[in-house]
Design an enzyme around this catalytic site. Structure first.
Site, short mmCIF file in Angstrom:
data_model
loop_
_atom_site.label_atom_id
_atom_site.label_comp_id
_atom_site.label_asym_id
_atom_site.label_seq_id
_atom_site.Cartn_x
_atom_site.Cartn_y
_atom_site.Cartn_z
N GLU A 101 34.56 47.37 38.17
CA GLU A 101 35.22 46.11 38.49
C GLU A 101 36.51 45.96 37.68
OE1 GLU A 101 33.51 41.68 38.68
OE2 GLU A 101 34.19 42.24 36.66
N ASN A 157 39.57 42.40 40.75
CA ASN A 157 38.32 42.29 41.51
C ASN A 157 37.59 41.02 41.08
OD1 ASN A 157 37.67 45.84 41.22
ND2 ASN A 157 38.48 44.77 43.01
N GLU A 160 44.81 53.46 45.47
CA GLU A 160 44.30 52.50 46.44
C GLU A 160 45.31 52.36 47.58
OE1 GLU A 160 42.34 51.11 48.24
OE2 GLU A 160 41.33 49.59 47.03
N HIS A 162 36.27 53.02 41.04
CA HIS A 162 36.45 52.44 39.71
C HIS A 162 35.52 51.23 39.50
CE1 HIS A 162 38.61 48.94 41.26
NE2 HIS A 162 39.24 49.77 42.07
N ARG A 206 39.93 45.79 56.27
CA ARG A 206 39.06 46.86 56.74
C ARG A 206 39.49 47.50 58.06
NH1 ARG A 206 38.09 47.11 52.27
NH2 ARG A 206 36.22 46.48 51.13
N ARG A 259 42.83 51.52 36.32
CA ARG A 259 41.43 51.15 36.54
C ARG A 259 40.60 52.36 36.95
NH1 ARG A 259 44.67 49.06 40.62
NH2 ARG A 259 43.99 49.20 42.81
N TYR A 311 48.58 47.18 49.61
CA TYR A 311 48.31 45.95 50.36
C TYR A 311 49.57 45.12 50.65
CZ TYR A 311 43.25 46.02 50.82
OH TYR A 311 41.97 46.32 51.22
N THR A 327 44.65 43.87 45.25
CA THR A 327 45.23 44.62 44.14
C THR A 327 46.18 45.72 44.60
OG1 THR A 327 43.17 44.20 42.94
CG2 THR A 327 44.70 45.78 41.97
#
Length: 250
Positions: free
Chosen positions: A13, A17, A89, A11, A117, A62, A92, A23
């Site tokens: 920005e 971001n 996504e 997607h 990561r 997004r 998180y 996010t």
């Protein structure tokens, strides 16, 4: 030899971001720059002669709005689209909404790099009474409690992305349809790791830029032959480096 092409687009920005916030599954929209990136991706694909038979995206706006803008530029707004949470996504956890640089100042660059990561590293979990828990969101009402994450590592993201690829997306490609996927940095990293048979160390260093078409070419057995980004190589490298630097203390 018949070559099949697949296009992946992270997607454009998003507003978060832009604000350098974690996010995950929070449903934030594209920034103005993100809309421009998505339109530019569509123009690039049109210039290169791409058209599609089917599209896949997540259930987050997004990615959905990126796909809308890409297809609009291709004059393929009519294209059938399947939306799946399995392309969302990576979740998180309790980091969602926090500023990445401020989090790095508090916990250190290396810890934040591992959270962002690392292959099997999970961010701190949400609790189920947290308003950010996806069980409170009607779009996930049909999911079992087991399917609803409190946090995710890239390894856990792979566990939902790759079965969806093998069971849903790949069969459509094998039937001869041309496919585009608009998704997210980590759901696409999950797929790229699988397609390219990357090691855990290699995937740690992979950063996918926003709004840049990534083309995969497959042989007749649907083994990847090569992949490449469309666009200016220097600009793409700079965007990927910017993604990598988001998780560093100022």
């Amino acid at each position: 030899m018949a070559v099949t092409k697949l296009v992946l687009v992270r997607h454009g920005e998003s507003q978060w971001n832009k604000e350098n916030r974690f996010t995950g599954w929070y449903d934030v929209d594209l920034s103005e720059k993100g809309v421009s990136e998505a339109k530019a991706a569509g123009k690039l694909l049109k210039e290169e002669g791409f058209s599609f038979d089917f599209a896949y995206t997540s259930v987050l706006k997004r990615a959905i709005h990126t796909l809308w803008n890409v297809l609009d530029e291709l004059d393929q707004a009519w294209l059938p689209v399947e939306k799946s949470w399995k392309l969302n996504e990576r979740h998180y956890g309790a980091l969602q909404g926090l500023n990445k640089a401020e989090t790095a100042e508090k916990y250190g660059d290396e810890q934040v790099k591992q959270w962002r990561r690392g292959f099997a590293v999970t961010p701190p979990e949400l609790t189920k009474d947290d308003e950010r828990y996806p069980g409170h969101d009607p779009r996930y009402a049909k999911l079992s409690e087991k399917e609803l994450p409190l946090t995710e590592s890239l390894a856990l993201t792979i566990d939902r992305v790759i079965p969806y690829w093998n069971d849903t997306i790949l069969p459509r490609m094998k039937s001869g349809e041309r496919v585009i996927i608009a998704a997210h940095g980590n759901s696409l990293r999950a797929l790229v790791k699988y397609l390219d048979n990357m090691s855990e160390d290699e995937i740690l260093e992979l950063n996918i830029p926003t709004g840049v078409p990534l083309v995969y070419e497959f042989d007749e057995n649907f083994k990847p032959l090569k992949h490449y980004y469309l666009g200016n190589a220097d600009e793409i490298a700079a965007k990927a480096a910017a993604v990598a630097n988001q998780g560093k203390a100022k």
